[in-house]
Design an enzyme around this catalytic site. Structure first.
Site, PDB file in Angstrom:
ATOM      1  N   CYS A  88     -32.303  17.461  23.284  1.00  0.00           N
ATOM      2  CA  CYS A  88     -33.080  18.490  22.827  1.00  0.00           C
ATOM      3  C   CYS A  88     -33.919  19.104  23.813  1.00  0.00           C
ATOM      4  O   CYS A  88     -34.239  20.668  23.475  1.00  0.00           O
ATOM      5  CB  CYS A  88     -33.292  18.238  21.459  1.00  0.00           C
ATOM      6  SG  CYS A  88     -34.857  16.754  21.454  1.00  0.00           S
ATOM      7  N   THR A 122     -26.747  14.271  13.068  1.00  0.00           N
ATOM      8  CA  THR A 122     -24.877  14.248  13.875  1.00  0.00           C
ATOM      9  C   THR A 122     -25.124  14.887  14.643  1.00  0.00           C
ATOM     10  O   THR A 122     -24.073  14.472  15.752  1.00  0.00           O
ATOM     11  CB  THR A 122     -24.991  15.608  12.421  1.00  0.00           C
ATOM     12  OG1 THR A 122     -23.436  15.405  12.684  1.00  0.00           O
ATOM     13  CG2 THR A 122     -25.261  16.889  13.274  1.00  0.00           C
TER      14      THR A 122
END
Length: 452
Positions: free
Chosen positions: A139, A6
């Site tokens: 990330c 997501t």
């Protein structure tokens, strides 16, 4: 099979689709239920473009109504030969447990180091560029920073000058609880509604009032590095323009704090440092201490980690492997080469044999006396032969000319046919004691072999 999170529901689809198409693989996507519509739309765009360019009709597919059960079925399907898994630990572990080869990626938790030797303005600029790119959703981006005490206040001033909002303790607590509230197990769990959203939107959701005229590029929350844990939001991955800020008394402590954060929740992923380029001792300490696959020096972590933009060492990717440190199968940036099988054709070959011939070979009558002249510059000669040749006096024809030139010599005359290790060691003991600079073998193959 492509497992889509997501947090990156579209860019990950584009990248995995391109990997598959470049390597002549078909791919079926399993979207995250919260982001199914945008993931499917991204997959449709790539599929239609691929088909228009001549790709097979069903080269890209997807699960229309994704569930955990359907994702599991896709991963274990007989025609699934490999899994590209991006997602939370549970999904990545499921991919590795499917019985199929899997390329999983793990979470990042980069705590960037800023020391007193760096170009402070460049460091702040790099961190802001990284945290604001795609609203901090990459990330590999900095989730926190640890700054050496001597430049800590100056670093804060530069952040504020560049449009970051420095929160007070109460605001930091509110934003932390909003982004990473405690779950039923008492540990922080990421709030998906804050992932990839703007700093102002997160601030408003946490109940903060920030003047409209403030740029509010990044929300910065000062914290206590001693509290870094799974219950302390400022020391964890946030995937948004929210940055934890810690103070270290010196560089060594800064490395320890960064390692604590990375090893807590981002092992194997990415770590970064801002220091002087010539401070190799500091770069070495940083790289040897932190367990991360990407160790970035003086560059925006998000863009440097995905490769090619700020360095030429890392391959461009949107799928970052964390190696065994992060429970993944690869520690490098995942690319097309990881979706190819390689064949190696080998033809029987034998090791090359060779021998080195002396530069001169003397023969015919009188050759011994002539050849010995080549040896008169040596000081200590060790002669290897057998007892029979000594008894017959053949060694005298060698020793006499050498002695006349004041060359010290000794004779090992215990050579046996096909010398064994015991014979070799006995000869070697004498060699070590005598310390010759010249070896002479007299006799047949056994003496020659022992000398060699």
């Amino acid at each position: 099979a492509g497992i889509i999170p997501t947090t990156n529901p579209t860019s990950t689809v584009f990248y995995k689709a391109l990997l598959a198409l470049k390597t002549r693989n078909c791919i079926v996507f399993s979207p995250h239920p919260r982001a199914a519509r945008c993931t499917i739309e991204a997959a449709r765009i790539v599929r239609d473009a691929a088909i228009a360019a001549g790709a097979p009709k069903n080269c890209i597919g997807w699960i229309t109504k994704p569930t955990v059960e359907l994702s599991g079925y896709l991963m274990k399907h007989p025609r699934t030969s490999c899994i590209l898994a991006t997602g939370g630990p549970a999904m990545v572990n499921a991919a590795y447990s499917s019985g199929k080869p899997a390329l999983g990626v793990g979470p990042g938790n980069n705590c960037a180091i800023v020391d007193e030797l760096c170009d402070l303005k460049d460091a702040v600029s790099s961190i802001i560029v990284s945290k604001t790119f795609d609203n901090g959703v990459v990330c590999a981006s900095e989730q926190s920073c640890v700054v050496v005490e001597s430049v800590y206040e100056e670093f804060k001033k530069e952040l504020a000058y560049r449009g970051c909002y420095l929160m007070n303790a109460e605001e930091t607590d509110k934003v932390g609880k909003h982004c990473l509230p405690l779950n039923k197990n008492g540990v922080c769990q990421m709030n998906p509604t804050t992932v990839g959203t703007s700093a102002r939107s997160i601030a408003e959701g946490a109940g903060l009032t920030i003047p409209k005229e403030h740029p509010c590029k990044v929300l910065v929350g000062e914290g206590d590095h001693k509290l870094i844990s799974h219950t302390y939001p400022m020391g964890l991955e946030k995937l948004s323009p929210v940055l934890g800020l810690f103070k270290a008394k010196d560089f060594k402590e800064a490395v320890e704090i960064a390692a604590k954060a990375v090893h807590l929740a981002g092992k194997g992923h990415t770590a970064s440092i801002h220091t002087a380029y010539q401070a190799q001792d500091r770069i070495d300490l940083f790289s040897h201490t932190l367990q991360a696959g990407r160790l970035l020096v003086n560059q925006p972590s998000a863009l440097g980690g995905i490769g090619d933009l700020y360095n030429f060492m890392l391959a461009p990717t949107l799928t970052i492997g964390c190696g065994s440190h992060g429970g993944n199968s690869v520690s490098e940036n995942v690319g097309p080469k990881h979706l190819l099988n390689y064949k190696s054709v080998t033809i029987k070959r034998e090791n090359t044999l060779w021998f080195k011939a002396p530069p001169k070979v003397y023969f015919n009558k009188g050759c011994l006396e002539e050849s010995l002249k080549e040896l008169f510059h040596f000081k200590r000669a060790f002669i290897i032969t057998d007892k029979i040749l000594v008894d017959l006096g053949y060694t005298d024809r060698i020793t006499k000319p050498l002695k006349e030139k004041n060359i010290e010599l000794t004779i090992f005359h215990e050579v046996v046919p096909d010398p064994d290790l015991a014979c070799c060691h006995k000869c070697l003991d004498q060699i070590k004691a005598f310390k010759p600079d010249l070896f002479i073998a007299l006799g047949g193959g056994s003496a020659m072999d022992l000398m060699k």
